[in-house]
Write an enzyme that holds these catalytic residues in place. Structure first.
Site, PDB file in Angstrom:
ATOM      1  N   ASP A  45       0.625  -0.750   0.181  1.00  0.00           N
ATOM      2  CA  ASP A  45      -0.357   0.013   0.173  1.00  0.00           C
ATOM      3  C   ASP A  45       0.939   0.931  -0.196  1.00  0.00           C
ATOM      4  O   ASP A  45       1.827   1.668   1.158  1.00  0.00           O
ATOM      5  CB  ASP A  45      -0.678  -0.052   1.535  1.00  0.00           C
ATOM      6  N   TYR A  50       2.806   9.844  -0.497  1.00  0.00           N
ATOM      7  CA  TYR A  50       3.631   9.074   0.365  1.00  0.00           C
ATOM      8  C   TYR A  50       5.372   9.487  -0.307  1.00  0.00           C
ATOM      9  O   TYR A  50       6.156   9.452   1.308  1.00  0.00           O
ATOM     10  CB  TYR A  50       3.543   7.842   0.566  1.00  0.00           C
ATOM     11  N   LYS A  75      -2.401   5.819  -4.174  1.00  0.00           N
ATOM     12  CA  LYS A  75      -3.893   6.644  -4.247  1.00  0.00           C
ATOM     13  C   LYS A  75      -3.950   8.001  -4.217  1.00  0.00           C
ATOM     14  O   LYS A  75      -2.384   9.018  -4.853  1.00  0.00           O
ATOM     15  CB  LYS A  75      -4.273   7.057  -2.644  1.00  0.00           C
ATOM     16  N   HIS A 108      -7.757   8.914  -1.720  1.00  0.00           N
ATOM     17  CA  HIS A 108      -6.853   9.974  -0.675  1.00  0.00           C
ATOM     18  C   HIS A 108      -8.252   9.959   0.748  1.00  0.00           C
ATOM     19  O   HIS A 108      -8.093   9.244   2.272  1.00  0.00           O
ATOM     20  CB  HIS A 108      -5.541   9.827  -0.767  1.00  0.00           C
TER      21      HIS A 108
END
Length: 276
Positions: A45, A50, A75, A108
């Site tokens: 994930d 990120y 996402k 997200h």
């Protein structure tokens, strides 16, 4: 070790536990992800925000596991909401990951103030129809937001990834998910930076089952039918987190853990949270 899997409403399947990769964004992160795949993790994930999609992609390139046996989730960030923006953002994510397809693409955060998540959802439907994404879903959506997506597009998200742990078991939302065949994914499944793993009921159940407190909590997620995505930079802890399929918790123990409920920990209320 191998991972059990759940069927999704679109005919695809998802591993019953995954690896959260937030913070795994340098050489040590690449090594951690590669090692995790070797240890049996198949669900990875990540997210555009990120900043580690390239690291995840490098780990995938280094593994001997066939791409079709991996399940990669990323996402859409809030600043890319909108139909055309979503298409462009996905292509950047796909380039970062160096993949022909993504297994699960999520919005997200809903950002209701911006009010473009339905437009993004329509773009994601298009990406799925083109075969660039196998499954599409959302993250941090309320039941009302999910209902709006379905009412306006007739397409139900297969997954909603939400904050979920014994302090915030989300019983009402999970019931809504079950009613509409939406698989729950759990972020922060171990309630990071909290005292959860020192709770007496968790410690006592761990001793009774001969496992760690973290394994008890992750098994609680599994017994709820949710998909936890714990993250750790420690190899032994990642292996331990993955090893939760050799025991089960009876209903009364699941209920005892759920009774720890006290509310959201991170202030991420989907109705107000701003993520860009």
């Amino acid at each position: 070790m191998t991972t059990p899997a759940y069927a999704l409403r679109d005919g695809n399947s998802i591993p019953a536990i995954g690896l959260g990769t937030y913070g795994l964004d340098d050489q040590a992160g690449i090594d951690a992800i590669t090692t995790s795949i070797a240890d049996g993790y198949r669900l990875l994930d990540t997210a555009f925000n990120y900043g580690n999609e390239e690291a995840v992609g490098e780990a995938i390139r280094r593994t001997d596991v066939d791409r079709s046996d991996l399940f990669i989730t990323t996402k859409l960030p809030g600043r890319h909401h909108g139909f055309d923006e979503t298409i462009a953002s996905f292509e950047q994510s796909r380039k970062n990951l160096d993949l022909d397809w993504v297994d699960l693409y999520l919005i997200h955060w809903p950002l209701p103030r911006v009010d473009k998540y339905v437009d993004s959802w329509r773009a994601m439907i298009s990406l799925r129809e083109k075969g660039l994404v196998r499954s599409i879903g959302v993250s941090n959506f309320t039941a009302e937001m999910l209902t709006r997506l379905v009412d306006e597009t007739s397409v139900v998200p297969v997954v909603n990834q939400v904050e979920l742990h014994p302090y915030f078991p989300q019983a009402q939302l999970r019931a809504f998910h079950d009613e509409h065949e939406i698989r729950t994914m759990s972020w922060s499944p171990l309630a990071k930076r909290s005292d959860l793993l020192q709770e007496p009921v968790i410690v006592e159940l761990a001793a009774a089952h001969g496992v760690t407190p973290a394994q008890v909590v992750l098994r609680w997620h599994v017994d709820l039918g949710a998909v936890p995505i714990p993250k750790s930079s420690d190899a032994a802890r990642r292996r331990s987190n993955f090893d939760v399929f050799g025991f089960t918790l009876p209903v009364e123990e699941v209920d005892a853990i759920s009774a720890l409920a006290r509310g959201r920990l991170w202030g991420g209320d989907p109705d107000t949270h701003e993520e860009f």
